[in-house]
Structure formats: C-alpha cells, structure tokens
Write a protein that holds these residues in place. Structure first.
Motif, PDB file in Angstrom:
ATOM      1  N   VAL A  96      17.161  77.475  53.899  1.00 26.44           N
ATOM      2  CA  VAL A  96      18.192  76.862  53.236  1.00 26.44           C
ATOM      3  C   VAL A  96      17.771  75.184  52.895  1.00 26.44           C
ATOM      4  O   VAL A  96      17.779  74.888  51.783  1.00 26.44           O
ATOM      5  CB  VAL A  96      19.555  76.770  54.006  1.00 26.44           C
ATOM      6  CG1 VAL A  96      20.475  75.785  53.376  1.00 26.44           C
ATOM      7  CG2 VAL A  96      20.061  78.251  53.965  1.00 26.44           C
ATOM      8  N   ALA A  99      16.967  73.608  49.295  1.00 25.17           N
ATOM      9  CA  ALA A  99      17.802  72.264  48.956  1.00 25.17           C
ATOM     10  C   ALA A  99      16.799  71.533  48.447  1.00 25.17           C
ATOM     11  O   ALA A  99      16.767  70.616  47.400  1.00 25.17           O
ATOM     12  CB  ALA A  99      18.566  72.082  50.005  1.00 25.17           C
ATOM     13  N   ALA A 153      22.137  78.904  48.106  1.00 26.61           N
ATOM     14  CA  ALA A 153      22.537  78.790  49.664  1.00 26.61           C
ATOM     15  C   ALA A 153      23.384  80.174  49.882  1.00 26.61           C
ATOM     16  O   ALA A 153      23.040  80.706  51.100  1.00 26.61           O
ATOM     17  CB  ALA A 153      23.114  77.641  49.887  1.00 26.61           C
ATOM     18  N   VAL A 159      25.891  69.182  51.557  1.00 30.32           N
ATOM     19  CA  VAL A 159      25.242  70.095  50.725  1.00 30.32           C
ATOM     20  C   VAL A 159      25.213  69.386  49.254  1.00 30.32           C
ATOM     21  O   VAL A 159      24.372  69.769  48.364  1.00 30.32           O
ATOM     22  CB  VAL A 159      25.726  71.568  50.471  1.00 30.32           C
ATOM     23  CG1 VAL A 159      26.027  72.176  51.879  1.00 30.32           C
ATOM     24  CG2 VAL A 159      27.206  71.140  49.871  1.00 30.32           C
TER      25      VAL A 159
END
Lengths: 293, 273
Positions: A219, A223, A279, B114
């Motif tokens: 992840v 990212a 994700a 995120v």
C-alpha cells in the motif's frame, strides 16, 4: 487547568494548522475542479464560472490524459511489485543466520533511500546515457546490443522503474526485515520436523506470516508510486513522445505552466480516486489470500 | 559444508545488491573530481585521471550553489524546529491526555493520511498568493509546520510513558504545561530526534512544493537549483555530479550519524496503530 482542557490546548495549534493549510485546501481543490479557473480568473476572480463536471468530462476526451494515466499505471503496476520483490529478496538475505557485517550491509542498502531524488536522478540520467553511460558500456562489454534508454519510448519507463527500484527498495527492506524477525522460530522448527524443505518452509511459513507486512509495504509503495513526478521531470521531461508523462506531471503542467487550475485540480482528484481504488483492491486481495490482516 | 555454501551464497547476493546500491553514488563522487569533458568519452573512465576540485570551485563561484546550499540549510532547519514545536505536544495529548472526542478525532486524522499532499497544493498556492506569500520562506515552510504523520509518530511513542508518572506529578500540583516540559519531554527525547531527522531530510529533499512556490532563483533550494542547472548545462556532466555531491552529502552524513533513530522511526511509523 483540567487535563481535558489541556488536551485541547495541546492539540489545538497543530490541528488548526492542518485544518487551515490542508483540509481546507483539499475541499477547495474539489470546488476549484468544478470551475473554469484559469489565468483570467487568476487576474480577476470575477472571471470565474461554475462549470460542474465539465473539467472531468474534458479530461476524459483528451488523449494526453489517457496517456498520462496509462504511464502512471504502468509505473505503479510494474514498478511497485518489482520494488517489493527486490526489497523482499534483500530482507531475506539480510535475515540469514550466518550473515556477517549485517549492520554494514543494512546501511549500504538503505543509503539510496535518504538521498535527494533530484540529485540521484541526475546521476542516473548519465548512467543511462546512450554513448557514455556505464550501463551501455556494461552491455557492450558483455556483447549485448546497447539501448537508447531515455530516448526510446519503449525503454524510457523501464529506465525510470529501474531507477525507482534502486532508490526505494531499502525502505521496504527494513519493514520486511522486521516482519521476518517477528516470525517465531518454533514455526520453522515445527515445519522442519514435519519434513518441509527450505522451499516449502518459505511458501508455507515465511510468506503467510509476512502477509501483514507485505500488505503494508504494498500500500505504501503504490501510494508513493502514484505520485511519480521528480524522476521524469529531471530524467526525461516527460518524453520521449510523452512516454513518461505522469498524472502529477500533467497536473503540474496544466496548473503551473498553462495556469488551468480548474482542470489541474480535476486531474489531482482523479489521481486520488485511483489511489483509493488501488488501496481497497489490495486489501480485498490480501484478505482473500492471506491470514487475517 | 552445506551451511558454508549457503552462507557464501547469501554473502554473494548481499555483495551484489550492495554494489547495485553503491555504484551510482561512488561513480557520482568519482566523476565530480574529473576535469571538464573527461567523463564524456568511451569507454567511460571509472576514476579521474588527475583528481581536481575545479568543479566544486566553479559551482560555488560562478553559479549560485553556495546561496542555494544556505537556503536549503535554513529551510530544513526551520522546518525541523516548526515541526517539533507543533507536532510533539499534539502527539503527547493524543496519547496521554483524556479529552472529549479524542479517539474519533485521531481516527479522522489517520484516515486523512490517504489523501495525497498534491491535492491540496493548488488551493494552497492560491491562498498564499492571496496573502502575498508566494516566493517567501513562510510559503515554503507551511506544509512542514504540522503533519499528521508527525503527530502519529509521537503519539505511538508517547503511549509507552507510564501514566503513573504523569499522575504523580499532577497530585504534587504541577500544571499540565509543567508536566509536559519536565516529565514528558525528557522521556520523549529519542522520538524528538527521530521526528527532527525525518523532517529535516524531507524538507531538504522536497521538490514539488518548492518548485511551485519559489519563483525567484535567489530563493531556490538545492534540488530546484540542481534541476534547473541540469536542464541548462546538459553537457557538463562533471559539474552536475559535483552539484549532486553537494546536495546528497549532508543528508547522507546526517543519516549515518543518527541511523539508529531513523530505523526505529521507520518501523514505528509503519506499524498500524
């Protein structure tokens, strides 16, 4: 003063800064992506018009956007797994019981991580130089054909991936090494007693135990890789024939070269969407194939 | 015997990977000491024939590299100081001070991790433009003042402080500020070094934001200056490598000196909280 009041006072300044200089801009970015914010609006805000999802619709019509999206996905889907595999190999080697000078190797392998991307990209641009680069010299020396690494659209993205693997593998190596060290010796012992060979022990003990660390590393890497920018900016300037133009590069050019800030904000949000989907996708895959994450 | 074999195989693999990691950096150093044009020949020379510091001299005398170096040093140091000021107290409060909405707020912050920073940058730029802060030090430093990751890092570490110590100080009548200063901060020292190191390196290496917000070459930090130099002087390999050495050496040295704190922080930051 009660601890509850103190708590708010202690978190207050940081939260205020994050709210004003991060959350507010993120919301504003969405609002801007729904306007035709351009150089005229930059000069005089009364030129600003609400256009709904027109920026998004326009982007989907542009070949350049699809090219940037394809390039970015190429970089993420090939580069990230490759990086993680090299990290895993390095971690497995470092975790060997009879490794000597472990600290030395760890430092050496980690060093590229802390270096400045721009500076090392400059180095790699010359390592990959068609005529004077060490890499082509090595190929030539071993009798292989030389390659126009950064000038040939077929090889430009692989070159950048190679560079990214070099730059980043040390980071995941450290996380995976910690994961490996956390696996109980008893598990290996039990597998050995059951007659499992080294290969079987790797696939039935090491890998399943490592699923949480691999998920995390996957992840984080994806990212980070979605945000590809400095590498092509320095090494290829997005070329040749846009073969290394990334989504963030497109956003940068839209926003700060052409001052189409509405369209650039839409690009940023589409990237964000892709990152979330990636994700979640990874979470689903890991849930299915791994023990609990 | 088989063990010995396996051992040497592992070492061979490690040596190979180490060469992969080190050759670009060693080559950079070597070329930076070559005379102009020397690296552009075939076969590419591995070591300089007559090592010289001319490239460094030229870099500092005829380009603004010295100035850029000081800019970078200032930005990275100021970012470190600001980050420590804002994030540490917040991280401690999230770990140890009970207040309403704490858990919810913290979970909110974590989920915001995120969001890629680039999403915020266009409005942030417009905001700073409105305030007349484009091309200012404040503008460059803004994203480093408070960070969710920094708060998270400190909080994870602060969880290990024994609550009894804080309670005892409270019973003795110490104020919350006093407890923070004289009980908590000394215990947090290792994570302060880690956070400081992370921030310094991040600010030193940062490219995207300073590229947007710094418009005047007088204010360029090293990565921006090096990127523009490498676009203008494509042919001067030796000069460029000297520039890369100047940019990379400080962070590498800092990392080597404080490696322990860096590694522990990398692990703490990657543990799911």
């Amino acid at each position: 003063m009660k601890p509850s009041v103190a708590g708010w006072l202690f978190v207050g300044p940081a939260l205020a800064v994050i709210a004003v200089f991060f959350f507010l801009p993120v919301l504003a970015a969405f609002a801007i992506s729904l306007t035709d914010f351009d150089i005229y609006a930059l000069a005089d805000l009364s030129n600003l018009r609400f256009v709904g999802f027109q920026n998004y619709a326009d982007l989907l019509q542009r070949p350049l956007f699809w090219q940037a999206l394809r390039n970015t996905l190429y970089f993420v889907l090939v580069g990230a797994p490759l990086s993680v595999m090299v990290s895993l190999a390095a971690a497995l080697l470092l975790n060997g019981q009879m490794v000597r000078f472990k600290g030395f190797f760890r430092t050496v392998l980690f060093a590229p991580v802390v270096t400045t991307v721009v500076a090392v990209a400059v180095i790699w641009r010359y390592l990959l130089h068609t005529r004077y680069g060490l890499i082509n010299y090595g190929l030539d020396w071993s009798g292989l054909p030389i390659v126009d690494w950064l000038g040939d659209p077929r090889f430009s993205m692989p070159s950048i991936i190679l560079f990214a693997v070099w730059k980043n593998f040390g980071y995941n190596m450290i996380i995976l090494l910690a994961g490996l060290q956390a696996i109980s010796v008893d598990l290996y012992e039990a597998a050995r007693i059951d007659g499992a060979n080294a290969r079987q022990r790797f696939f039935h003990v090491t890998l399943p135990s490592l699923v949480p660390s691999l998920f995390l590393v996957g992840v984080l890497t994806m990212a980070a890789y979605f945000q590809l920018f400095a590498e092509p900016y320095v090494m290829t300037q997005g070329g040749p024939i846009q073969s290394t133009l990334s989504i963030i590069y497109l956003m940068y050019e839209e926003g700060f070269k052409w001052w189409s800030l509405g369209s650039a904000s839409a690009v940023a949000f589409i990237l964000f969407l892709f990152m979330i989907v990636a994700a979640i996708g990874q979470l689903v895959v890991m849930r299915r194939y791994g023990s609990g994450v | 015997m088989r063990k010995l074999w396996r051992g040497s195989g592992v070492h061979l693999g490690l040596c190979f990977l180490s060469m992969f990691a080190m050759i670009p950096l060693l080559w950079m150093l070597s070329v930076s000491l070559m005379s102009p044009g020397e690296a552009s020949s075939f076969p590419p020379p591995l070591l300089p024939q007559n090592p010289t510091f001319d490239n460094y001299r030229q870099l500092f005398e005829y380009s603004s590299m010295g100035r850029n170096f000081l800019n970078s040093l200032f930005v990275a140091s100021a970012a470190t100081l600001l980050s420590l000021t804002f994030n540490v107290s917040a991280g401690y409060a999230f770990a140890k001070l009970e207040f309403k909405g704490r858990q919810l707020l913290f979970r909110w912050l974590l989920s915001a991790l995120v969001i890629p920073a680039q999403v915020s940058m266009i409005p942030l730029f417009l905001m700073l433009k409105g305030m007349g802060l484009v091309n200012s030090w404040i503008g460059v430093l803004i994203p480093f003042v408070a960070s969710i990751f920094g708060i998270f890092l400190v909080r994870q570490y602060a969880l290990s402080i024994p609550t009894e110590m804080i309670e005892a100080a409270r019973i003795e009548g110490a104020s919350e500020l006093r407890i923070f200063r004289s009980v908590v901060l000394p215990l947090l020292k290792p994570i302060l070094i880690t956070l400081g190191l992370f921030t310094f390196l991040a600010a030193w290496n940062d490219f995207f934001w300073p590229l947007i917000v710094l418009t005047d070459s007088e204010k360029y930090t090293l990565p921006i200056a090096l990127a523009s130099l490498s676009r203008e002087h494509v042919q001067d390999v030796e000069l460029m490598m000297a520039g890369a050495v100047v940019t990379v050496t400080p962070v590498l040295v800092l990392f080597m000196a404080l490696q322990r704190f860096y590694m522990s922080g990398t692990l703490a930051g990657s543990v799911k909280g």
